[in-house]
Design an enzyme around this catalytic site. Structure first.
Site, mmCIF file in Angstrom:
data_model
loop_
_atom_site.group_PDB
_atom_site.id
_atom_site.type_symbol
_atom_site.label_atom_id
_atom_site.label_comp_id
_atom_site.label_asym_id
_atom_site.label_seq_id
_atom_site.Cartn_x
_atom_site.Cartn_y
_atom_site.Cartn_z
ATOM 1 N N LYS A 29 -0.659 -8.625 -5.131
ATOM 2 C CA LYS A 29 0.532 -8.226 -5.899
ATOM 3 C C LYS A 29 1.796 -8.828 -5.306
ATOM 4 O O LYS A 29 2.652 -9.317 -6.036
ATOM 5 C CB LYS A 29 0.611 -6.687 -5.950
ATOM 6 C CG LYS A 29 1.811 -6.138 -6.716
ATOM 7 C CD LYS A 29 1.555 -4.757 -7.252
ATOM 8 C CE LYS A 29 1.501 -3.678 -6.188
ATOM 9 N NZ LYS A 29 2.813 -3.349 -5.569
ATOM 10 N N SER A 30 1.928 -8.803 -3.973
ATOM 11 C CA SER A 30 3.128 -9.357 -3.341
ATOM 12 C C SER A 30 3.283 -10.844 -3.652
ATOM 13 O O SER A 30 4.368 -11.323 -3.985
ATOM 14 C CB SER A 30 3.051 -9.172 -1.821
ATOM 15 O OG SER A 30 3.098 -7.814 -1.483
ATOM 16 N N ARG A 34 6.128 -12.951 -6.168
ATOM 17 C CA ARG A 34 6.889 -14.060 -5.578
ATOM 18 C C ARG A 34 6.591 -15.378 -6.274
ATOM 19 O O ARG A 34 7.467 -16.243 -6.398
ATOM 20 C CB ARG A 34 6.589 -14.154 -4.077
ATOM 21 C CG ARG A 34 7.243 -13.006 -3.274
ATOM 22 C CD ARG A 34 6.589 -12.846 -1.928
ATOM 23 N NE ARG A 34 7.260 -11.881 -1.051
ATOM 24 C CZ ARG A 34 7.109 -10.550 -1.104
ATOM 25 N NH1 ARG A 34 6.303 -9.999 -2.021
ATOM 26 N NH2 ARG A 34 7.738 -9.757 -0.259
ATOM 27 N N GLY A 102 8.767 -1.295 -7.158
ATOM 28 C CA GLY A 102 9.806 -1.503 -6.153
ATOM 29 C C GLY A 102 9.963 -2.983 -5.843
ATOM 30 O O GLY A 102 11.085 -3.506 -5.783
ATOM 31 N N ARG A 130 13.617 6.039 -6.331
ATOM 32 C CA ARG A 130 13.476 5.321 -5.050
ATOM 33 C C ARG A 130 14.806 4.754 -4.554
ATOM 34 O O ARG A 130 15.674 4.384 -5.342
ATOM 35 C CB ARG A 130 12.406 4.227 -5.199
ATOM 36 C CG ARG A 130 11.045 4.869 -5.463
ATOM 37 C CD ARG A 130 9.973 3.872 -5.702
ATOM 38 N NE ARG A 130 9.640 3.101 -4.503
ATOM 39 C CZ ARG A 130 8.746 2.121 -4.510
ATOM 40 N NH1 ARG A 130 8.133 1.777 -5.635
ATOM 41 N NH2 ARG A 130 8.471 1.472 -3.411
ATOM 42 N N GLN A 178 10.576 -5.982 1.492
ATOM 43 C CA GLN A 178 11.406 -6.028 0.277
ATOM 44 C C GLN A 178 12.868 -6.241 0.637
ATOM 45 O O GLN A 178 13.571 -7.013 -0.020
ATOM 46 C CB GLN A 178 11.200 -4.750 -0.546
ATOM 47 C CG GLN A 178 9.775 -4.678 -1.108
ATOM 48 C CD GLN A 178 9.487 -3.417 -1.900
ATOM 49 O OE1 GLN A 178 10.377 -2.607 -2.159
ATOM 50 N NE2 GLN A 178 8.236 -3.246 -2.278
ATOM 51 N N ASP A 330 0.675 0.232 2.676
ATOM 52 C CA ASP A 330 0.173 0.789 1.410
ATOM 53 C C ASP A 330 -1.240 1.350 1.542
ATOM 54 O O ASP A 330 -1.784 1.895 0.580
ATOM 55 C CB ASP A 330 0.204 -0.287 0.318
ATOM 56 C CG ASP A 330 1.621 -0.739 0.011
ATOM 57 O OD1 ASP A 330 2.572 0.031 0.280
ATOM 58 O OD2 ASP A 330 1.787 -1.871 -0.487
ATOM 59 N N LYS A 357 7.869 5.709 -1.375
ATOM 60 C CA LYS A 357 7.069 4.801 -2.218
ATOM 61 C C LYS A 357 7.050 5.339 -3.655
ATOM 62 O O LYS A 357 7.928 6.115 -4.027
ATOM 63 C CB LYS A 357 5.669 4.656 -1.622
ATOM 64 C CG LYS A 357 5.665 4.032 -0.223
ATOM 65 C CD LYS A 357 6.166 2.601 -0.238
ATOM 66 C CE LYS A 357 6.157 2.000 1.144
ATOM 67 N NZ LYS A 357 6.746 0.651 1.154
ATOM 68 N N ARG A 404 -1.723 4.248 -6.011
ATOM 69 C CA ARG A 404 -2.565 4.292 -4.797
ATOM 70 C C ARG A 404 -3.094 5.698 -4.519
ATOM 71 O O ARG A 404 -4.173 5.862 -3.957
ATOM 72 C CB ARG A 404 -1.810 3.724 -3.599
ATOM 73 C CG ARG A 404 -1.407 2.277 -3.825
ATOM 74 C CD ARG A 404 -1.353 1.423 -2.602
ATOM 75 N NE ARG A 404 -0.655 0.186 -2.948
ATOM 76 C CZ ARG A 404 -1.235 -0.904 -3.451
ATOM 77 N NH1 ARG A 404 -2.537 -0.943 -3.641
ATOM 78 N NH2 ARG A 404 -0.525 -1.977 -3.764
#
Ligand SMILES: O=C(O)C1=C[C@@H](OP(=O)(O)O)[C@@H](O)[C@H](O)C1
Ligand SMILES: C=C(OP(=O)(O)O)C(=O)O
Length: 450
Positions: A29-30, A34, A102, A130, A178, A330, A357, A404
Site C-alpha cells: 500500500k505504501s 507513492r 492517512g 485523525r 507520513q 501496522d 490510526k 486491520r
C-alpha cells in the site's frame, strides 16, 4: 462527505482445519500510493505493475487525476500515469476525498504545497478524527497557508500553496513516514535543500522513489536509531517504471493464521522484505515461529522473498522493544493475536502512535481481545497480552472503521473454541480486497455476506 458510506458487513470466523497453500497478497500500500504520486510529479509516462487496487490507493489515483495527471488502468494492477511535473499541478474543481487513508491525504498535502493552488482535503469519519497538525506545522513553516480546517487542524481542511515555498530543516516530533514524506514531497517544490531529521528510522519508500525518479537525495545515520534526509529541491523528475512488491503488512494475516492453526504450512510469494517493514517477522521468530525466506531476490529496487511459514507448536511470549515500533507499526493488532496463543505474557512497549490510526488501535485491540476471552491490559502506552494457548471466542469485536482490526480478529477466530464475530468487514477493501477469498482458499472458515 464519505467515499465509504455503505452499510456495515458483519462476519464470523470459526475453528478451521490446517491452512495450506501458496498465496500472493496484493501490492504494498505504501509503495502504491507513492507510485501514483511520483508518476504525477514526473514529466511523461510512468508505467506501474502490481499496484494495490484497494480503496485507499484508488482514492489517491482519483486525487492525482483531479490535480491534472492522466491516470489510466491498463489491466489488473497495471496502470499508466502521465505526469505534469513538480510545480505543474492544476487547481482541482472540488474537494479531494481520501476516504479512509492517512497516507494518501498526508502525502498529498506535501505534494500540493509547492503549487500556488487552493486544495480542500476530506475523508471519511475515521480520517476526519485523525491528527493533521503534524503535517500542517512543517508545511506552514514552508509558507503554506491553512485557509480553513476543522477543530484541532483536522479534515476537512483547505490549503493554499505560496508563490515561493521556503525550504526548511525539520526534526519530526514522532517517527512517522507520513510526516517525513509530506515534508520531502513539499521540498521538491522549494529552492535549495530541505532536510528532514527523524530520531527513529521509519519506512524509506519515499527516499528510494525520489532516487528512482532522478532526484538528489542523501540519507545519513542520526543518533542511535535515526536518520537525516537531505533533498535538493526543484528537480525534474523523470518517469521510471515501478513494480510494486507484495505488502508485508497484508502478508502478516495469513502468516499469523498459519502460526495459530495447528498443522498449517503456507507460502506467501514475493513479499517485500525491506528491513524497515519486517519487525513483525523478527518478533515472530523470537517467539519461536518457523518462518523462512525462500528465493530471496531484488525486484523493482526492493528486496523480496517467498515466505514459508509452518505451524510451530506453542509460541513463546516476548517483550517487544519500543524502538521496533516503526518497523511493525501496522502489525501490532495481528501480533496481539499471535501473543494470545503464546506461552506467557507478551509486552509490547511504546504504542502511543497506535492511538491515532484508523481507530484507537490500542483500545480496539484490547477490547477485541476481551470479546474473544483473552486476558490483556493496557499499561501506559504498553499492551500486555496473557497467552493461554487457547481462546474462548464467542463475542463480537467492534472494528471502528479499521481494516486491520477486522482482519486481525477474523484471523483470531480461526483458532477460538467458539466462532468470533466481527461487526464490519467492509473496510478490508481499503488495503486487502482479496482477503476473504485468499484466506478461504487456504482453508479458513469465514462467514460473511461478501
Ligand atoms: O508512509 C506510509 O506509507 C505509512 C506510514 C505509517 O504511518 P505513520 O507515518 O503515521 O507512522 C503507517 O502506519 C501507514 O500505514 C503507512
Ligand atoms: C495506518 C494505516 O494506514 P493509513 O495511515 O494510510 O490510513 C494502515 O494501513 O494500517
Amino acid at each position: 462527505m464519505s467515499s465509504h458510506a455503505s452499510a456495515p458487513v458483519p462476519a464470523a470466523s470459526r475453528l478451521s482445519p490446517a491452512l495450506k497453500g501458496r498465496v500472493r497478497v496484493p501490492g504494498d500500500k505504501s509503495v502504491s500510493h507513492r507510485a501514483l504520486i511520483f508518476g504525477t510529479l514526473a514529466v511523461g509516462e510512468t508505467h506501474i505493475t502490481g499496484l494495490l487496487e484497494g480503496e485507499d490507493v484508488l482514492n489517491t489515483g482519483r486525487a492525482c487525476a483531479a490535480l491534472g495527471a492522466t491516470v489510466e488502468r491498463l489491466g489488473e494492477g497495471e496502470w499508466r500515469v502521465n505526469g505534469v511535473g513538480v510545480g505543474g499541478l492544476t487547481e482541482p474543481a472540488g474537494p479531494l476525498d481520501f476516504g479512509n487513508a492517512g497516507t494518501g491525504s498526508r502525502l498529498m498535502m506535501g505534494m500540493v504545497a509547492g503549487n500556488p493552488i487552493t486544495v480542500t482535503f476530506d475523508g471519511d469519519a475515521s480520517l476526519r478524527r485523525r491528527p493533521m497538525r503534524r503535517i500542517l506545522d512543517p508545511l506552514e513553516k514552508m509558507g503554506v497557508q491553512v485557509i480553513e480546517a476543522a477543530e484541532g487542524g483536522r479534515l476537512p481542511l483547505t490549503l493554499k500553496g505560496p508563490r515561493e515555498l521556503v525550504p526548511i530543516t525539520y526534526e519530526s516530533p514522532v517517527a512517522s513516514a507520513q510526516i517525513k514524506s509530506a515534508v520531502l514531497l513539499a521540498g521538491l517544490g522549494a529552492p535549495g535543500e530541505t532536510v528532514l531529521i527523524e530520531a527513529e528510522a521509519s519506512r524509506d519508500h519515499t527516499e528510494r522513489m525520489l532516487t528512482h525518479f532522478g532526484a538528489q537525495v542523501s540519507v545519513e545515520p542520526y543518533g542511535a536509531h535515526g536518520r537525516k534526509v537531505t533533498l535538493k529541491g526543484r528537480p525534474e523528475l523523470k518517469p521510471a517504471p515501478i513494480h510494486v512488491p507484495a505488502d508485508p503488512s497484508s502478508a502478516a494475516f495469513p502468516i499469523v493464521a498459519a502460526l495459530i492453526v495447528p498443522g498449517s504450512e503456507i507460502v506467501v510469494e514475493g513479499v517485500m522484505t525491506n528491513p524497515l517493514r519486517t519487525g513483525l517477522f523478527i518478533t515472530l521468530k523470537e517467539m519461536g515461529a518457523e518462518i523462512a525466506y525462500e528465493n530471496a531476490r531484488v525486484e523493482g529496487g526492493e528486496n523480496v522473498a517467498d515466505i514459508r511459514v509452518k505451524y510451530s507448536g506453542r509460541l513463546r511470549a516476548v517483550e517487544v522493544p519500543p524502538e521496533r515500533a516503526p518497523s511493525m507499526i501496522d502489525e501490532y493488532p495481528v501480533l496481539a493475536v499471535a501473543a494470545a496463543f503464546a506461552e506467557g505474557t507478551t509486552r509490547m512497549r511504546g504504542l502511543s502512535e497506535l492511538r491515532v490510526k484508523e481507530s484507537d488501535r490500542l483500545l480496539a485491540v484490547s477490547k477485541g481481545l476481551d470479546a474473544a476471552g483473552v486476558v490483556n491490559r493496557i499499561e501506559g502506552d504498553d499492551l500486555l497480552v496473557e497467552g493461554a494457548g487457547s481462546a474462548a471466542g464467542g463475542g463480537t469485536v467492534e472494528t471502528h472503521m479499521d481494516h486491520r482490526i477486522a482482519m486481525s480478529f477474523l484471523v483470531l477466530g480461526l483458532a477460538t473454541a467458539k466462532p468470533l464475530n466481527v461487526d464490519d468487514v467492509s473496510f478490508i477493501a481499503t488495503s486487502f480486497p482479496s482477503f476473504l477469498p485468499l484466506m478461504r482458499g487456504m482453508g479458513a472458515v469465514i462467514e460473511a455476506a461478501l
